[in-house]
Design a protein around this motif. Structure first.
Motif, PDB file in Angstrom:
ATOM      1  N   CYS A   9       0.841  -1.194   0.000  1.00  0.00           N
ATOM      2  CA  CYS A   9       0.000   0.000   0.000  1.00  0.00           C
ATOM      3  C   CYS A   9       0.877   1.245   0.000  1.00  0.00           C
ATOM      4  O   CYS A   9       1.806   1.374   0.796  1.00  0.00           O
ATOM      5  CB  CYS A   9      -0.904  -0.006   1.221  1.00  0.00           C
ATOM      6  SG  CYS A   9      -1.826   1.523   1.424  1.00  0.00           S
ATOM      7  N   ASP A  11      -0.100   4.085   0.771  1.00  0.00           N
ATOM      8  CA  ASP A  11      -0.537   5.008   1.817  1.00  0.00           C
ATOM      9  C   ASP A  11       0.017   4.619   3.173  1.00  0.00           C
ATOM     10  O   ASP A  11       0.667   5.405   3.840  1.00  0.00           O
ATOM     11  CB  ASP A  11      -2.059   5.038   1.863  1.00  0.00           C
ATOM     12  CG  ASP A  11      -2.602   6.395   1.455  1.00  0.00           C
ATOM     13  OD1 ASP A  11      -3.812   6.603   1.609  1.00  0.00           O
ATOM     14  OD2 ASP A  11      -1.802   7.225   1.003  1.00  0.00           O
ATOM     15  N   CYS A  12      -0.263   3.372   3.580  1.00  0.00           N
ATOM     16  CA  CYS A  12       0.143   2.962   4.919  1.00  0.00           C
ATOM     17  C   CYS A  12       1.375   2.069   4.871  1.00  0.00           C
ATOM     18  O   CYS A  12       1.966   1.764   5.905  1.00  0.00           O
ATOM     19  CB  CYS A  12      -1.005   2.259   5.634  1.00  0.00           C
ATOM     20  SG  CYS A  12      -1.478   0.689   4.896  1.00  0.00           S
ATOM     21  N   CYS A  37      -4.247  -0.436  -0.029  1.00  0.00           N
ATOM     22  CA  CYS A  37      -5.016  -1.522   0.546  1.00  0.00           C
ATOM     23  C   CYS A  37      -6.474  -1.078   0.669  1.00  0.00           C
ATOM     24  O   CYS A  37      -6.795   0.096   0.514  1.00  0.00           O
ATOM     25  CB  CYS A  37      -4.449  -1.923   1.902  1.00  0.00           C
ATOM     26  SG  CYS A  37      -4.566  -0.626   3.144  1.00  0.00           S
ATOM     27  N   CYS A  40      -7.447   1.768   3.123  1.00  0.00           N
ATOM     28  CA  CYS A  40      -6.989   3.082   2.680  1.00  0.00           C
ATOM     29  C   CYS A  40      -7.808   3.563   1.488  1.00  0.00           C
ATOM     30  O   CYS A  40      -8.102   4.743   1.372  1.00  0.00           O
ATOM     31  CB  CYS A  40      -5.511   3.034   2.308  1.00  0.00           C
ATOM     32  SG  CYS A  40      -4.446   2.916   3.749  1.00  0.00           S
TER      33      CYS A  40
HETATM   34 ZN   LIG Z   1      -3.056   1.086   3.288  1.00  0.00          ZN
END
Ligand SMILES: [Zn+2]
Ligand SMILES: [Zn+2]
Length: 120
Positions: A9, A11-12, A37, A40
């Motif tokens: 991911c 983002d995370c 993911c 997110c």
């Molecule tokens: Zn994520």
């Protein structure tokens, strides 16, 4: 037959599984491989909810709304009185149209630093 994919991911940073089922679902709809993911993605979706997601997002730069009356200022270069369509900030020199054009034309040509120190 495609198998499950492990993706990271963006983002995370966590790894998530892009299952074969999801892959066919995505390709059916013409979506590209997801970068995030599920949690997110859902968060992102909720974020954008209701907004008109126009293509020109972020374009245009920092244009201040036009001040219709203009502000009368004295040109920092030639001392002439002039009207500018914006609210001048005290810490920046203001130029009349002619001087502004001249500044722009010479900008980046090495002649920078003029009056940079601000004697006021
Ligand atoms: Zn994520
Ligand atoms: Zn001027």
């Amino acid at each position: 037959m495609a198998g499950d994919l492990q993706l990271t991911c963006s983002d995370c940073g966590r790894e998530f599984t892009f299952t074969a089922a999801d892959q066919s679902f995505f390709s059916e709809r013409g979506f590209s491989t997801p970068k995030r993911c599920k949690p997110c993605r859902q968060a992102k979706k909720a974020d954008q909810g209701g907004g008109g997601y126009g293509g020109g997002y972020g374009g245009g730069g920092g244009y201040a709304p036009r001040n219709t009356t203009g502000t009368t200022v004295v040109c920092s270069s030639c001392g002439q009185q002039t009207t500018v369509p914006f609210e001048p900030r005290g810490d920046r020199p203001v130029f009349c149209r002619d001087c502004f054009q001249a500044q722009k034309a010479s900008g980046g040509g090495g002649g920078r630093g003029r009056d940079r120190g601000g004697r006021y």
